[in-house]
Write a protein that holds these residues in place. Structure first.
Motif, PDB file in Angstrom:
ATOM      1  N   UNK A  90     -26.052 -12.332  43.437  1.00  0.00           N
ATOM      2  CA  UNK A  90     -24.810 -11.823  42.858  1.00  0.00           C
ATOM      3  C   UNK A  90     -25.147 -10.872  41.711  1.00  0.00           C
ATOM      4  N   UNK A  91     -24.421  -9.779  41.600  1.00  0.00           N
ATOM      5  CA  UNK A  91     -24.552  -8.870  40.451  1.00  0.00           C
ATOM      6  C   UNK A  91     -23.235  -8.855  39.701  1.00  0.00           C
ATOM      7  N   UNK A  92     -23.293  -8.976  38.388  1.00  0.00           N
ATOM      8  CA  UNK A  92     -22.042  -8.920  37.614  1.00  0.00           C
ATOM      9  C   UNK A  92     -22.281  -8.505  36.176  1.00  0.00           C
ATOM     10  N   UNK A  93     -21.230  -7.943  35.547  1.00  0.00           N
ATOM     11  CA  UNK A  93     -21.305  -7.546  34.145  1.00  0.00           C
ATOM     12  C   UNK A  93     -21.242  -8.782  33.253  1.00  0.00           C
ATOM     13  N   UNK A  98     -15.644  -9.135  34.872  1.00  0.00           N
ATOM     14  CA  UNK A  98     -15.751  -9.771  36.179  1.00  0.00           C
ATOM     15  C   UNK A  98     -15.515 -11.268  36.013  1.00  0.00           C
ATOM     16  N   UNK A  99     -14.368 -11.790  36.492  1.00  0.00           N
ATOM     17  CA  UNK A  99     -14.044 -13.208  36.281  1.00  0.00           C
ATOM     18  C   UNK A  99     -15.047 -14.122  36.992  1.00  0.00           C
ATOM     19  N   UNK A 100     -15.742 -14.998  36.253  1.00  0.00           N
ATOM     20  CA  UNK A 100     -16.804 -15.803  36.860  1.00  0.00           C
ATOM     21  C   UNK A 100     -16.323 -16.650  38.044  1.00  0.00           C
ATOM     22  N   UNK A 101     -15.072 -17.121  38.016  1.00  0.00           N
ATOM     23  CA  UNK A 101     -14.606 -17.996  39.112  1.00  0.00           C
ATOM     24  C   UNK A 101     -14.535 -17.247  40.451  1.00  0.00           C
ATOM     25  N   UNK A 102     -14.463 -15.904  40.411  1.00  0.00           N
ATOM     26  CA  UNK A 102     -14.411 -15.137  41.663  1.00  0.00           C
ATOM     27  C   UNK A 102     -15.733 -15.217  42.439  1.00  0.00           C
TER      28      UNK A 102
END
Ligand SMILES: Nc1nc2c(ncn2[C@@H]2O[C@H](COP(=O)(O)OP(=O)(O)OP(=O)(O)O)[C@@H](O)[C@H]2O)c(=O)[nH]1
Ligand SMILES: [Mg+2]
Length: 249
Positions: A90-93, A98-102
């Motif tokens: 997973x890549x995220x800001x 970016x909502x973590x639960x998504x």
């Protein structure tokens, strides 16, 4: 499925510990986090080291000597996690845009595709409603522009919230990816598209960063706009044949 979350950070000392605890409270067994910090002046690197100590074996930190850009941070992070056996990456800001639960929805969606993408521009998705008109316009236009020129089959090609299958990332020519700013997401999407990967979009609301300064500017957008034309040329010969990468090489 062994999931690794790669989080690039530059001055995210306020956000990172909160994000890490939100991610570790998700019901995902064996979730691993890799923080890629570029010697942030605000001490994010030290904060990440402290988190690694309090979550032994579950969080690691890649320290780089100076601000070297989002693109190379992700490429190095992806390569490290693949080498360590991640089955999905997973890549995220780090800034809660970016909502973590998504992450849960993205992982479920990955059962049906090679690349699950958080999307602001499919029904149900949106961008921060406090964004000024010009920023909303730039984001929407940037997507329209990239989609039109490169023929991308997704609505949100510039988003940075994604989960990749291991095999999909292994099949990408990661060492060839050169975009380092906003065009990085477009370049990865374009390669995935040329390789014939199945991509699915999951809607989400992109909130503005809670802490820290926004780095968005017209200059950054202009660079990305030029890069799109280079991508068209650079990957013209790429076709859907799977390829192997020797990670030990
Ligand atoms: N390691 C590393 N991380 C970076 C770099 N530039 C940005 N990041 C991180 O990449 C993620 C996305 O960058 P952001 O600055 O949030 O980009 P943005 O959301 O388009 O813009 P703002 O949030 O408005 O500043 C965040 O977690 C940043 O901390 C970099 O040069 N190196
Ligand atoms: Mg942000």
């Amino acid at each position: 499925m062994q999931l690794s979350v790669v989080i690039p950070t530059y001055n995210e000392a306020e956000n990172l510990p909160k994000l890490v605890s939100a991610l570790f409270s998700l019901p995902i067994q064996g979730l691993h986090i890799l923080v890629v910090d570029d010697n942030s002046p605000d001490g994010t690197g030290q904060a990440a080291d402290a988190l690694a100590e309090s979550h032994p074996g579950r969080l690691s930190v890649l320290h780089r000597p100076r601000k070297m850009g989002l693109g190379t941070a992700y490429i190095q992070g992806f390569q490290k996690e693949l080498k360590d056996g991640a089955e999905a990456v997973c890549q995220m800001d780090a800034d809660f845009s970016h909502p973590p639960e998504l992450v849960l929805d993205l992982v479920h969606t990955l059962q049906l595709c090679d690349l699950a993408m958080g999307s602001r521009y499919v029904p149900g998705g949106s961008v921060d409603n406090t964004w000024p008109f010009w920023r909303k316009g730039l984001s929407a236009f940037g997507n329209f522009y990239a989609r039109l020129i490169l023929g991308l089959p997704v609505r949100d090609a510039t988003g940075g919230f994604r989960v990749w299958r291991r095999e999909a990332l292994l099949g990408m020519p990661l060492e060839q990816v050169r975009s380092n700013g906003y065009a990085f997401q477009v370049e990865m999407t374009y390669i995935a598209c040329k390789l014939g990967y199945r991509m699915m979009e999951v809607p989400f609301y992109f909130a503005d960063r809670k802490w820290g300064q926004s780095k968005m500017s017209f200059r950054i957008q202009r660079e990305a706009a030029i890069r799109v034309w280079q991508l068209l040329f650079e990957y013209r010969a790429l076709n859907p044949k799977p390829r192997q990468i020797d990670l030990n090489g």
